[in-house]
Motif scaffolding. Sequence first.
Motif, short mmCIF file in Angstrom:
data_model
loop_
_atom_site.label_atom_id
_atom_site.label_comp_id
_atom_site.label_asym_id
_atom_site.label_seq_id
_atom_site.Cartn_x
_atom_site.Cartn_y
_atom_site.Cartn_z
N THR A 80 0.72 -1.45 0.13
CA THR A 80 0.05 0.19 -0.11
C THR A 80 0.88 1.18 -0.12
O THR A 80 2.06 1.18 0.28
CB THR A 80 -1.05 0.21 1.15
OG1 THR A 80 -1.79 1.19 1.28
CG2 THR A 80 -0.14 -0.05 2.46
N ASN A 81 0.30 2.36 -0.58
CA ASN A 81 1.00 3.94 -0.35
C ASN A 81 0.65 4.60 0.81
O ASN A 81 1.07 5.91 0.98
CB ASN A 81 1.00 4.46 -1.73
CG ASN A 81 -0.56 4.79 -1.84
OD1 ASN A 81 -1.46 4.39 -1.11
ND2 ASN A 81 -0.83 5.72 -2.53
N VAL A 82 -0.03 3.87 1.87
CA VAL A 82 -0.46 4.57 3.17
C VAL A 82 0.00 3.89 4.01
O VAL A 82 0.04 2.81 4.40
CB VAL A 82 -2.25 4.72 3.24
CG1 VAL A 82 -2.59 5.73 4.32
CG2 VAL A 82 -2.53 5.54 1.78
N LEU A 83 0.50 4.68 5.07
CA LEU A 83 1.17 4.40 6.24
C LEU A 83 0.38 5.02 7.53
O LEU A 83 0.27 6.20 7.49
CB LEU A 83 2.64 4.42 6.55
CG LEU A 83 3.18 3.99 7.75
CD1 LEU A 83 3.26 2.50 7.90
CD2 LEU A 83 4.93 4.81 7.84
N VAL A 84 -0.03 4.23 8.59
CA VAL A 84 -0.46 4.89 9.58
C VAL A 84 0.49 4.59 10.74
O VAL A 84 0.47 3.22 11.32
CB VAL A 84 -1.86 4.18 10.08
CG1 VAL A 84 -2.34 5.07 11.44
CG2 VAL A 84 -2.83 4.43 8.81
N ALA A 85 1.23 5.52 11.21
CA ALA A 85 2.22 5.38 12.31
C ALA A 85 1.75 6.13 13.74
O ALA A 85 1.00 7.13 13.61
CB ALA A 85 3.50 6.03 11.91
N TYR A 86 1.94 5.67 14.70
CA TYR A 86 1.40 6.05 16.05
C TYR A 86 2.23 5.67 17.19
O TYR A 86 3.00 4.68 17.15
CB TYR A 86 -0.13 5.39 15.85
CG TYR A 86 -0.02 4.03 16.65
CD1 TYR A 86 -0.07 3.57 17.79
CD2 TYR A 86 -0.06 3.09 15.64
CE1 TYR A 86 0.06 2.11 18.18
CE2 TYR A 86 0.06 1.78 15.90
CZ TYR A 86 -0.13 1.31 17.33
OH TYR A 86 -0.04 0.02 17.47
N LEU A 104 -8.75 2.13 5.53
CA LEU A 104 -8.00 2.28 4.41
C LEU A 104 -7.08 1.18 3.89
O LEU A 104 -6.47 1.38 2.79
CB LEU A 104 -6.90 3.48 4.60
CG LEU A 104 -7.52 4.87 4.91
CD1 LEU A 104 -6.57 6.05 5.29
CD2 LEU A 104 -8.44 5.31 3.85
N ASP A 105 -7.12 0.12 4.48
CA ASP A 105 -6.35 -1.17 4.17
C ASP A 105 -5.06 -0.37 3.92
O ASP A 105 -4.07 -0.99 3.20
CB ASP A 105 -6.72 -1.72 2.88
CG ASP A 105 -6.12 -3.23 2.54
OD1 ASP A 105 -5.69 -3.80 3.61
OD2 ASP A 105 -5.89 -3.55 1.53
N ALA A 106 -4.27 0.09 5.01
CA ALA A 106 -3.21 0.72 5.13
C ALA A 106 -2.05 -0.15 5.96
O ALA A 106 -2.52 -0.82 6.86
CB ALA A 106 -3.22 2.21 5.66
N ASP A 238 -7.44 11.02 -2.51
CA ASP A 238 -7.49 9.62 -3.32
C ASP A 238 -6.28 8.57 -2.68
O ASP A 238 -5.38 8.77 -3.13
CB ASP A 238 -7.52 9.88 -4.87
CG ASP A 238 -7.57 8.58 -5.67
OD1 ASP A 238 -7.71 7.54 -4.79
OD2 ASP A 238 -7.42 8.47 -6.85
N PHE A 239 -6.55 7.98 -1.75
CA PHE A 239 -5.65 7.06 -1.03
C PHE A 239 -5.34 5.91 -1.84
O PHE A 239 -4.28 5.41 -1.63
CB PHE A 239 -6.01 6.72 0.26
CG PHE A 239 -6.13 7.67 1.26
CD1 PHE A 239 -5.58 8.55 1.91
CD2 PHE A 239 -7.63 8.11 1.55
CE1 PHE A 239 -5.47 9.43 2.58
CE2 PHE A 239 -7.99 9.06 2.39
CZ PHE A 239 -6.77 9.83 3.06
N GLY A 240 -6.07 5.64 -3.06
CA GLY A 240 -5.49 4.57 -3.76
C GLY A 240 -4.67 4.97 -4.92
O GLY A 240 -4.08 4.46 -5.58
N ALA A 241 -4.21 6.48 -4.98
CA ALA A 241 -3.28 6.82 -6.07
C ALA A 241 -1.91 6.47 -5.83
O ALA A 241 -1.48 6.66 -4.41
CB ALA A 241 -3.57 8.34 -6.17
#
Length: 241
Positions: A80-86, A104-106, A238-241
């Motif tokens: 994926t091109n999305v990261l959720v860091a916490y 977001l399937d991130a 557009d989180f799929g881009a």
Amino acid sequence: MKKFATLLLTFVMAVSLAACAGNETLAETSTLDTEGSISAESTVLESSETASEPESETASDSQMEETESPADTDTESTGTNVLVAYFSATGTTEGVAEKIASGLDADLYEIVPEEPYTDTDLDYHDDNSRSTIEMNDPSSRPAISGSVENMEQYSTVFIGYPIWWGEAPRIVSTFMESYDFSGKTIVPFCTSGGSGIGSSASNLEKLTIGATWLDGQRLSGSDSQGAVMEWVNSLGMDFGA
């Protein structure tokens, strides 16, 4: 008469000898049966003990493997091109981060301190507690265990944290200074007992170069998946881009 008495005496002696022989045979047979019974019981007991030993050893091996397995603090990429860091000291921010990542399937990455925070460390009433000392020192950079693999693949990074003394914990500053975020879009979010995101996001933005920062949002640990994703979708990305 004497001949008859002799024959009678001979008959009586023969009967007596036969009776004695029968008793000896009976006694021997009884003894063998008793020993055979003891031997059988002993064999069954030994077999039972032998059978239980491998089960005990197998359980010990399994427990050892679980104890010795190291924890993996690195993120595993799914493409994926999305990261959720916490960073989450009490689990509240973690719950929100998981909802964003799920929606977001991130990829999900937890910022884990090399030295975990204890309840004493988090006592904000104590001027000498670890968290108080760190927050009073803008240059403090607590060490992080693990790292993000292939940070270059992510075009969008959500960064979540609790609010400590009106700011993001210093370990989040450590994270922001550990990677090149140029060309990426960063979306901050926080959790707190009531304080908003305030200047915490803008102060973190100063630690990066060439990144696009979106307005942050305070979220609650009690927010539903739908409520969290409503905010995410309101970003118009557009989180799929």
